[in-house]
Design an enzyme around this catalytic site. Structure first.
Site, PDB file in Angstrom:
ATOM      1  CD  GLU A  47      -2.791  -1.167   2.496  1.00  0.00           C
ATOM      2  OE1 GLU A  47      -2.667  -0.227   3.308  1.00  0.00           O
ATOM      3  OE2 GLU A  47      -3.611  -2.097   2.631  1.00  0.00           O
ATOM      4  CG  HIS A  64      -5.877  -0.194   5.171  1.00  0.00           C
ATOM      5  ND1 HIS A  64      -4.615  -0.702   5.282  1.00  0.00           N
ATOM      6  CD2 HIS A  64      -6.495  -0.524   6.333  1.00  0.00           C
ATOM      7  CE1 HIS A  64      -4.476  -1.313   6.451  1.00  0.00           C
ATOM      8  NE2 HIS A  64      -5.622  -1.206   7.106  1.00  0.00           N
TER       9      HIS A  64
END
Length: 630
Positions: free
Chosen positions: A491, A513
């Site tokens: 990420e 997320h």
């Protein structure tokens, strides 16, 4: 320790108290008046002009009193108000005023009528209070002030201090430029700009020392104080845009807090961490062994999230760094998103929504199903899994769960003995497993093939637990009917461009997320984690620490507290107590908690002790960290 003959000269407004008394009086006397806000604002403006030296104090005083419209009878109420507005650190250090009463003076451009009764409670008699006095008419209205009083004139504090002709070193403590001029005129030796209540640039820029609170002033002068180390000297670094409430909570408690909106790569963090006592992170910042070794003053790491694999917990423990996280604060947020995704996937809503956005009308019931009567498989039956279990069952779903630990079923949930059993029976599989590195690719091609044809997969746990290429293949082939993915193997550190091979697939919900990212959850985390940090810094409590022996301590009661972290080796308690005995410490309480690697012993002792005992305790073999609280 303390130089003989030192004298301390305090200002009153915004120093001993949190407010300007005439501003408070204006708020009282103008209550109910239609022009109250405008008049109060004007009085505050005139006050600041006088404090900063932009107009003469005499002019400032004259203009404010004309606007007040106050009466002698209002002063009793004002005193009562001011008693509730004593500066926080002043009130906490009343012992200093008692012990050094003969050396403390108040020189203020305020008025004795309200200053005397306030400072008398701090053992400062009226004869050491120098201030203005009001003039009243026959009806008791305040109509002016005694113009003959030197403090009613411009730079009157200089003349007042000159006349006192105090012996020894003279230190002035105040918030305004009118306090600094006593130092500038050469009749005071030091000026401390007091910024607990207001920060005035003109005063701070010309100060010998900026004191954010009385603790700092007392610490610099090695004087008796309520706490051993000023909180403003404890540096806290909060990364990754944690909720602003965390910044406010920690700042309000007196700590120096820096807020950074993004994560910091290791090389940059190696420099940034030096001198930092508390580090606050979320999931992206990696607190590695190298970072911890560079952290020369680090006491605590606060993870403003559930997971802690981004932190080298073993090294943190070995270096006496306590780690806290937020295991419960975002549970409801994750569960609600899971419920929403279950419904969205089963109804194929995302596909229909995308079509409408593209200008297509496709009303159909194809691949659209109710969740009632369907089987939900929950992998990981912890706090999130259990709450999801209850809500899903309330919607009419049949719940199955699998967990490596023995977990008690809630409601009618059915425990599965193996993961394969769960996968083979579930219409929707949702993952809520921990961040153990052994869980990498927990759901891979083999596990996907064990799932029902057309089943849905939801991952709100950790990005690395799902084999993304295998998932992509299953979605393209039709083996799986849809997926909702919130976490990814890799990420970005901050918002911006992002690529995943799952993009563009039918009935696939992708979110960045945000499972625990609701305002409510972030506010809860911003309260929970800082409270744990403050509890450890302020009292030594380690309840809910992730990597450290947990101990709940009683409140300190007129005692000093020694906190000793050490390697858990035989005989160390005997060595600690031997030192305490050699220095004839009167122990009022002692508390110990250990795990296989470290021990944590807390000793409360009477206030009077030989300072050499601290050096001796630090030198005990196998000591990791030692600090004192009082």
């Amino acid at each position: 320790m303390v130089e003989a003959g030192r004298k301390y000269v305090f200002d009153f407004d915004s120093t001993l108290t949190r407010v300007e008394a005439l501003d408070v009086l204006a708020e009282m006397t103008l209550q109910g008046k239609s022009n109250k806000d405008d008049v109060v604002k004007e009085i505050q403006h005139i006050t600041n002009l006088g404090i900063d030296g932009d107009i003469s104090f005499t002019e400032s005083l004259e203009r404010r009193i004309k606007l007040l419209n106050a009466h002698k009878d209002d002063l009793d109420g004002l005193v009562q108000e001011l008693r509730q507005k004593i500066s926080k650190s002043i009130a906490a250090n009343k012992e200093f005023f008692d012990e050094f009463a003969d050396d403390i003076y108040v020189i203020s451009c305020g008025f004795k009528e309200f200053i005397d009764p306030i400072v008398a409670e701090y053992n400062i008699p009226t004869e050491r209070v120098y201030a203005n006095t009001f003039k009243f008419d026959d009806d008791g209205n305040i109509i002016g002030f005694d113009e003959t009083n030197v403090l009613a004139s411009h730079n009157g504090k200089i003349e007042c201090l000159k006349k006192l002709d105090l012996d020894g070193e003279v230190q002035v403590i105040g918030d305004g430029y009118s306090d600094y001029v006593m130092r500038e005129a050469g009749i005071a030796d030091k000026f401390f700009a007091y910024t607990e209540n207001v920060h005035r640039e003109k005063a701070a820029n010309n100060a010998d020392h900026v004191a954010p609170n009385l603790d700092e002033f007392l610490f610099v002068n090695d004087l008796p104080r309520k706490i051993s180390y000023p909180k403003n000297r404890i540096k806290i670094l909060l990364l990754e845009n944690v909720h602003y409430d965390a910044f406010e909570n920690l700042s309000e408690d007196g700590f120096s807090v820096e807020l950074v909106k993004h994560s910091i790569p290791e090389e940059e963090l190696l420099e940034k961490i030096k001198g930092v006592h508390v580090l606050g992170i979320r999931s992206k910042t990696q607190v590695t062994q190298k970072v911890l070794e560079a952290a020369n003053k680090l006491l605590v790491v606060g993870a403003f999230c559930i997971g802690t694999t981004q932190i080298d917990l073993k090294t943190a423990k070995q270096r006496g760094v306590v780690v806290f996280n937020a295991p419960y604060s975002n549970t409801r947020s994750v569960v609600e998103l899971a419920i929403g995704q279950i419904i969205m996937l089963m109804r194929n809503v995302f596909t229909r929504s995308s079509e409408i956005h593209q200008g297509q009308w496709n009303k159909t019931a194809a691949n659209s199903n109710e969740v009632r009567g369907k089987n939900l498989g929950i992998v990981g039956y912890g706090n999130i899994g259990k709450q999801l279990s209850v809500l899903a069952e309330a919607m009419g779903m049949r719940v199955y769960y699998y967990d490596v630990a023995d977990q008690l079923a809630l409601g009618n949930a059915v425990k599965c003995s193996t993961l394969e059993d769960l996968l083979s029976v579930s219409d929707v599989v949702t993952l809520h497993i921990d961040d153990n590195k052994a869980n990498k690719n927990f759901i891979g091609e083999r596990e996907i093939n064990q799932m029902r044809d057309g089943a849905m997969l939801i991952n709100l746990s950790r990005g690395f637990v799902v084999d993304i290429p295998a998932l992509t293949k299953a979605l393209k082939s039709g083996k799986l009917g849809g997926a909702a993915i919130d976490v990814y193997p890799e990420e970005p550190r901050s918002n911006g461009d992002f690529k995943t091979e799952l993009q563009g697939l039918d009935n696939v919900i992708l979110t960045p997320h945000v499972g625990g990212s609701t305002e409510e959850a972030q506010k809860d985390i911003a309260s929970f984690v800082p409270n744990k940090i403050m509890d450890y810094i302020n009292s030594g409590n380690t309840v809910d620490a992730v990597n450290f022996p947990n101990i709940r301590l009683p409140k300190q009661n007129n005692a000093h507290r020694f906190l000793h972290i050490h390697k858990n080796v035989p005989g160390i308690m005997a060595k600690i107590n031997k030192v305490l005995a050699e220095y004839e410490m009167n122990i009022t309480g002692q508390y110990l908690s250990t795990d296989p690697e470290v021990g944590y012993v807390i000793t409360d002792i009477d206030k009077d002790y030989d300072k050499e005992v601290m050096k001796a305790l630090k030198n005990v073999e196998n000591t990791i960290k030692f600090r004192v609280l009082y």
